[in-house]
Design an enzyme around this catalytic site. Structure first.
Site, mmCIF file in Angstrom:
data_model
loop_
_atom_site.group_PDB
_atom_site.id
_atom_site.type_symbol
_atom_site.label_atom_id
_atom_site.label_comp_id
_atom_site.label_asym_id
_atom_site.label_seq_id
_atom_site.Cartn_x
_atom_site.Cartn_y
_atom_site.Cartn_z
ATOM 1 N N CYS A 113 -28.381 -60.256 -117.698
ATOM 2 C CA CYS A 113 -29.285 -59.354 -118.442
ATOM 3 C C CYS A 113 -30.463 -60.088 -119.073
ATOM 4 O O CYS A 113 -31.472 -59.467 -119.413
ATOM 5 C CB CYS A 113 -28.508 -58.582 -119.494
ATOM 6 N N HIS A 258 -33.781 -55.211 -123.680
ATOM 7 C CA HIS A 258 -32.954 -54.960 -122.501
ATOM 8 C C HIS A 258 -32.171 -53.671 -122.744
ATOM 9 O O HIS A 258 -31.690 -53.420 -123.851
ATOM 10 C CB HIS A 258 -32.002 -56.146 -122.294
ATOM 11 N N ASN A 288 -27.878 -49.386 -117.316
ATOM 12 C CA ASN A 288 -28.218 -50.806 -117.438
ATOM 13 C C ASN A 288 -28.550 -51.365 -116.046
ATOM 14 O O ASN A 288 -27.652 -51.478 -115.206
ATOM 15 C CB ASN A 288 -27.012 -51.533 -118.058
#
Ligand code: UT7
Length: 331
Positions: A113, A258, A288
């Protein structure tokens, strides 16, 4: 020293929408649970046969168009992913071949990430020292093939979606504008808190029938630990980045975190005492997308007019490793 800036930005999300209600049909979960815990309503899934490098190619073409550039002008490629086309060679090489630009250097970044923030810092450094002038930085993920559509895997599965975002980084003609600084951290003591251990090189052979039978082909996450560390480290690294540049929170037009979980970002904003609307969010639509999430979000925010020329923005990420980091940009 020359400063670098983002010359163009593009994104690509596969067309197929998968709602929480669609997931309800596959395993024991609920739209209410998913929305309440994560803010996610739907995500996109790539079709069978689509590679990470295919999504990256689409996003890259849009970034090139936005920068009014041709692929032939690129002089370096950095690709961040945790869902590479194959274990090796690096997916950047596959992307390079699809772009038709042989000889251009290729680098894969495996920082989950935080992959985009880490990659951008490498591009920034290369431009600053004059080593390269037109660097493609792309974050791309095809998660949907490596998620377990069972009750056991549901905590992870509901969170992730496919997608890619790309930017072109080059020298800035204005010394006051561009990427101001990057701040990168990691803590490998937590490496097992979020991992996909399908590949285990200590085993001979490295993949056995048990790898599949025992479910090691699926990602495993200690969710609460990830959550707790994310809401600690993201505000911390934002404060570090602002202090480094002598900037106050008020001077930041937009934070682009993020997109892992809406609750993580709400907690982080609250800790910093920043109004929630200054933390950009599109997780409801895409879930995500790991390395893709920040460039996708940045492109959308820019199109929506959430920031523009001369504004300060902060990118901030946290993910597996653990790895985390922030980038300060004056657009
Ligand atoms: O970039 C980094 C990527 N990862 C993250 O950012 C994830 C960070 N962690 C989180 O966001 C949260 O920990 C989750 C959203 C993953 C989970 O929320 P939680 O409040 O920590 O839930 P939990 O794992 O403690 O589970 C609570 C309950 C459990 O049931 P019992 O034991 O209370 O009966 C789980 O089995 O929720 C159950 N559960 C689910 N129920 C419906 C877990 N996943 C699901 C699901 N649908 N998808």
């Amino acid at each position: 020293m020359t400063r670098s800036r983002i010359l163009g930005i593009g994104r690509f999300l596969p067309e197929r929408r998968v709602t929480n209600f669609d997931l309800e049909k596959l395993f024991e979960t609920s739209d209410e649970w998913i929305q309440q815990r994560s803010g996610i309503v739907e995500r996109r899934y790539a079709d069978e046969g689509v590679y990470c490098s295919d999504l990256a190619l689409e996003a890259t073409q849009r970034a090139l168009e936005n920068a009014k550039m041709k692929a032939e002008e690129l002089d370096f490629i950095i690709l961040a992913t945790l869902s590479p086309d194959h274990h090796f060679p690096g997916t950047a090489c596959y992307l390079q071949a699809k772009l038709g630009v042989p000889e251009v250097g290729c680098l894969d970044v495996r920082n989950q990430c935080s992959g985009f923030v880490y990659s951008l810092s490498v591009a920034d450094a290369f431009v600053r020292i004059g080593m390269h002038k037109r660097i493609l930085v792309v974050g791309s993920e095809v998660h949907s093939s490596a998620l377990s559509y069972t009750k056991e895997g549901r905590d992870v599965t509901v969170l992730f979606g496919d997608g890619a975002g790309a930017v072109i980084v080059g020298p800035s003609d204005d010394p006051e504008r561009g990427i101001l600084s990057s701040h990168l951290h990691a803590d490998g003591r937590y490496a097992d808190a979020l991992k996909l251990e399908v590949w285990d090189i200590s085993k001979k052979p490295y993949i056995t029938p048990e790898t599949i039978e025992e479910g090691h082909i699926w990602p495993k996450m200690r969710g609460r630990e990830v959550f707790r560390m994310a809401v600690t480290k993201m505000p911390e690294v934002v404060e570090e980045a602002l202090a480094f540049n002598g900037l106050s929170l008020d001077q930041i037009k937009l934070f682009i975190p993020h997109q892992a979980n809406l609750r993580i970002n709400q907690f982080s904003a609250a800790k910093l005492e920043v109004p929630e609307e200054k933390f950009f969010s599109n997780i409801n639509k895409y879930g995500n997308t790991t390395a893709g999430s920040i460039p996708i979000a940045m492109g959308e925010a820019l199109e929506q007019g959430a920031f523009g020329e001369g504004d300060y923005i902060v990118l901030v990420a946290f993910g597996a490793g653990f790895t985390w980091g922030a980038t300060v940009i004056r657009w």
